[in-house]
Write an enzyme that holds these catalytic residues in place. Structure first.
Site, PDB file in Angstrom:
ATOM      1  N   ILE A  36      30.701   0.768 -71.992  1.00 19.46           N
ATOM      2  CA  ILE A  36      29.982  -0.195 -72.833  1.00 19.46           C
ATOM      3  C   ILE A  36      28.478   0.120 -72.762  1.00 19.46           C
ATOM      4  CG2 ILE A  36      29.591  -2.643 -73.311  1.00 19.46           C
ATOM      5  CD1 ILE A  36      32.587  -1.929 -73.381  1.00 19.46           C
TER       6      ILE A  36
ATOM      7  N   TYR B 148      32.250   0.668 -55.794  1.00 22.88           N
ATOM      8  CA  TYR B 148      32.410  -0.023 -57.078  1.00 22.88           C
ATOM      9  C   TYR B 148      33.887  -0.056 -57.497  1.00 22.88           C
ATOM     10  CZ  TYR B 148      31.482  -1.098 -62.060  1.00 22.88           C
ATOM     11  OH  TYR B 148      31.458  -1.666 -63.316  1.00 22.88           O
TER      12      TYR B 148
ATOM     13  N   ASN C 123      30.803 -12.429 -64.425  1.00 24.53           N
ATOM     14  CA  ASN C 123      30.385 -11.189 -65.087  1.00 24.53           C
ATOM     15  C   ASN C 123      29.364 -10.389 -64.281  1.00 24.53           C
ATOM     16  OD1 ASN C 123      29.561  -9.422 -67.578  1.00 24.53           O
ATOM     17  ND2 ASN C 123      27.665 -10.440 -66.916  1.00 24.53           N
TER      18      ASN C 123
ATOM     19  N   ARG D 286      21.561 -10.242 -69.555  1.00 25.54           N
ATOM     20  CA  ARG D 286      21.530  -8.910 -70.192  1.00 25.54           C
ATOM     21  C   ARG D 286      22.946  -8.407 -70.450  1.00 25.54           C
ATOM     22  NH1 ARG D 286      19.840  -5.018 -66.853  1.00 25.54           N
ATOM     23  NH2 ARG D 286      19.834  -6.233 -64.930  1.00 25.54           N
TER      24      ARG D 286
ATOM     25  N   VAL E 273      24.024 -14.318 -56.970  1.00 25.71           N
ATOM     26  CA  VAL E 273      25.416 -14.691 -56.679  1.00 25.71           C
ATOM     27  C   VAL E 273      25.920 -14.110 -55.361  1.00 25.71           C
ATOM     28  CG1 VAL E 273      26.055 -15.048 -59.103  1.00 25.71           C
ATOM     29  CG2 VAL E 273      26.411 -12.790 -58.043  1.00 25.71           C
TER      30      VAL E 273
HETATM   31  N1  LIG Z   1      28.538  -1.393 -68.985  1.00 24.58           N
HETATM   32  C1  LIG Z   1      29.755  -0.922 -68.753  1.00 24.58           C
HETATM   33  O1  LIG Z   1      30.134   0.179 -69.211  1.00 24.58           O
HETATM   34  C2  LIG Z   1      30.751  -1.719 -67.953  1.00 24.58           C
HETATM   35  C3  LIG Z   1      32.071  -1.253 -67.927  1.00 24.58           C
HETATM   36  C4  LIG Z   1      33.014  -1.965 -67.201  1.00 24.58           C
HETATM   37  C5  LIG Z   1      32.650  -3.101 -66.516  1.00 24.58           C
HETATM   38  N2  LIG Z   1      31.349  -3.537 -66.542  1.00 24.58           N
HETATM   39  C6  LIG Z   1      31.061  -4.753 -65.793  1.00 24.58           C
HETATM   40  O2  LIG Z   1      30.496  -5.713 -66.660  1.00 24.58           O
HETATM   41  C7  LIG Z   1      29.603  -6.562 -65.942  1.00 24.58           C
HETATM   42  C8  LIG Z   1      28.257  -6.587 -66.648  1.00 24.58           C
HETATM   43  O3  LIG Z   1      27.769  -5.250 -66.727  1.00 24.58           O
HETATM   44  P1  LIG Z   1      26.576  -4.831 -67.685  1.00 24.58           P
HETATM   45  O4  LIG Z   1      26.849  -3.444 -68.101  1.00 24.58           O
HETATM   46  O5  LIG Z   1      26.330  -5.874 -68.719  1.00 24.58           O
HETATM   47  O6  LIG Z   1      25.385  -4.809 -66.617  1.00 24.58           O
HETATM   48  P2  LIG Z   1      23.801  -4.958 -66.811  1.00 24.58           P
HETATM   49  O7  LIG Z   1      23.396  -4.684 -68.211  1.00 24.58           O
HETATM   50  O8  LIG Z   1      23.209  -4.146 -65.696  1.00 24.58           O
HETATM   51  O9  LIG Z   1      23.548  -6.525 -66.521  1.00 24.58           O
HETATM   52  C9  LIG Z   1      23.896  -7.025 -65.268  1.00 24.58           C
HETATM   53  C10 LIG Z   1      23.729  -8.516 -65.255  1.00 24.58           C
HETATM   54  O10 LIG Z   1      24.156  -9.009 -63.971  1.00 24.58           O
HETATM   55  C11 LIG Z   1      23.102  -9.734 -63.383  1.00 24.58           C
HETATM   56  N3  LIG Z   1      23.147  -9.608 -61.931  1.00 24.58           N
HETATM   57  C12 LIG Z   1      23.196  -8.478 -61.182  1.00 24.58           C
HETATM   58  N4  LIG Z   1      23.223  -8.792 -59.874  1.00 24.58           N
HETATM   59  C13 LIG Z   1      23.199 -10.138 -59.797  1.00 24.58           C
HETATM   60  C14 LIG Z   1      23.194 -11.064 -58.736  1.00 24.58           C
HETATM   61  N5  LIG Z   1      23.222 -10.665 -57.447  1.00 24.58           N
HETATM   62  N6  LIG Z   1      23.152 -12.387 -59.030  1.00 24.58           N
HETATM   63  C15 LIG Z   1      23.123 -12.809 -60.312  1.00 24.58           C
HETATM   64  N7  LIG Z   1      23.128 -11.978 -61.364  1.00 24.58           N
HETATM   65  C16 LIG Z   1      23.156 -10.661 -61.107  1.00 24.58           C
HETATM   66  C17 LIG Z   1      21.841  -9.181 -63.990  1.00 24.58           C
HETATM   67  O11 LIG Z   1      20.804 -10.145 -63.855  1.00 24.58           O
HETATM   68  P3  LIG Z   1      19.235  -9.723 -64.035  1.00 24.58           P
HETATM   69  O12 LIG Z   1      19.042  -9.491 -65.513  1.00 24.58           O
HETATM   70  O13 LIG Z   1      18.462 -10.878 -63.540  1.00 24.58           O
HETATM   71  O14 LIG Z   1      19.052  -8.460 -63.252  1.00 24.58           O
HETATM   72  C18 LIG Z   1      22.291  -8.954 -65.427  1.00 24.58           C
HETATM   73  O15 LIG Z   1      22.277 -10.154 -66.163  1.00 24.58           O
HETATM   74  C19 LIG Z   1      29.546  -6.002 -64.520  1.00 24.58           C
HETATM   75  O16 LIG Z   1      30.430  -6.720 -63.690  1.00 24.58           O
HETATM   76  C20 LIG Z   1      30.031  -4.569 -64.687  1.00 24.58           C
HETATM   77  O17 LIG Z   1      30.611  -4.063 -63.505  1.00 24.58           O
HETATM   78  C21 LIG Z   1      30.396  -2.875 -67.243  1.00 24.58           C
END
Ligand SMILES: NC(=O)c1ccc[n+]([C@@H]2O[C@H](COP(=O)([O-])OP(=O)(O)OC[C@H]3O[C@@H](n4cnc5c(N)ncnc54)[C@H](OP(=O)(O)O)[C@@H]3O)[C@@H](O)[C@H]2O)c1
Length: 261
Positions: free
Chosen positions: A198, A165, A92, A17, A66
């Site tokens: 994002i 976080y 990620n 995702r 993970v």
């Molecule tokens: N969105 C933002 O604004 C933003 C900004 C800065 C940094 N980030 C960073 O970017 C990264 C991705 O964020 P996102 O916004 O794309 O998040 P997201 O839409 O909530 O997706 C999270 C992803 O991580 C997976 N995941 C969570 N816990 C896991 C675990 N224990 N083992 C394996 N996979 C796991 C989820 O798998 P499932 O689908 O199976 O649940 C999903 O694929 C994160 O590190 C976040 O901190 C995000």
């Protein structure tokens, strides 16, 4: 199954995702076989794989939490069993701070969960990936390997409703520097990408707040970032656009990091 190392292989944690999904699609577009890791969303991971395969690429969905040491080892092992090698690791997968509790209410249970998933997991996955990269033959002209950590503007921005976080993301900078230093002599580059706000499931619950902040000038580029914006930075790294850089931090944040007066 043919697992001959004829194309570079990448593993993306949390590829089912959001940002990870976009990174998987970009890596496949650039010719990588992609291991799409997920924790719980099997259907979403399968959709990413179908998308890649329909476009003529190669991908596999691999379930692994993970945060679990055994799952991490199995994830790397299954990726190598599937593709014959590992050339790119994208750390990620990440979770937000459960409940976004004020510092005075923060719990040790949440601390352990966030720090284990967002910091310990990338550290030890990097160790596993690096061992594999060093053990495998340098073939196919893919270089020795690249490791990319998805950090955040939270690495240097104090948010008192998610201290765990922020601390995990802040420490990811040292994680990146440590591994960049350790692996430079072996030809493996390590990068950190700091996304801003994002549009993903992670930020969906607080979308109204960010709509307001962005309209009020939170970042010079006044729009939500998209997962594809982050994926393009990953694409530039794996395309060798930064051959003389390592330990580098790349902001993908609409300019949020600029101090303004
Ligand atoms: N969105 C933002 O604004 C933003 C900004 C800065 C940094 N980030 C960073 O970017 C990264 C991705 O964020 P996102 O916004 O794309 O998040 P997201 O839409 O909530 O997706 C999270 C992803 O991580 C997976 N995941 C969570 N816990 C896991 C675990 N224990 N083992 C394996 N996979 C796991 C989820 O798998 P499932 O689908 O199976 O649940 C999903 O694929 C994160 O590190 C976040 O901190 C995000």
């Amino acid at each position: 199954m043919d697992n001959s190392p004829n194309i570079p292989a990448a593993m993306v944690t949390g590829g089912s995702r959001g940002i990870g999904r976009a990174i998987c699609l970009e890596l496949a577009r650039l010719g990588h076989a992609v291991a799409v890791n997920y924790a719980a969303s099997a259907a979403a991971a399968d959709e990413v794989v179908s998308h890649i395969v329909a476009a003529g690429g190669r991908a596999v969905a691999l379930q692994a939490d993970v945060a679990q040491a055994g799952d991490r080892a199995a994830l790397v092992g299954r990726t190598v069993a599937e593709f014959g090698r590992l050339d790119v690791l994208v750390n990620n997968a990440g979770i937000g701070s459960p409940g976004r509790l004020d510092l005075l209410e923060a719990t040790e249970a949440n601390w352990d969960r966030v720090l284990t998933t967002n910091l310990k997991a990338p550290f030890f996955l990097t160790q596993l990936a690096a061992r594999q990269m060093l053990a495998q033959p340098r073939s196919g002209g893919f270089g020795r390997g690249k490791i990319i950590n998805i950090s955040s503007i939270s690495a240097y921005t104090a948010s008192i409703d998610r201290g765990d976080y922020c601390i995990a993301k802040s420490a990811m900078r040292m994680l990146t520097w440590l591994w960049a230093e350790r692996l430079a002599g072996d030809g493996i580059q390590v990068f950190e990408i700091c996304p801003g706000v994002i549009a993903t499931d992670l930020t969906a619950p607080v979308a109204a707040k960010y709509d307001r902040l962005l309209a009020d000038g939170l970042a010079p580029l006044a729009r939500w970032g998209q997962p594809a914006d982050v994926a393009r930075a990953v694409g530039a790294i794996v395309s060798d656009c930064f051959p003389y850089s390592t330990g580098e931090q790349i902001n993908v944040d609409g300019g949020f990091h600029i101090r303004r007066l």
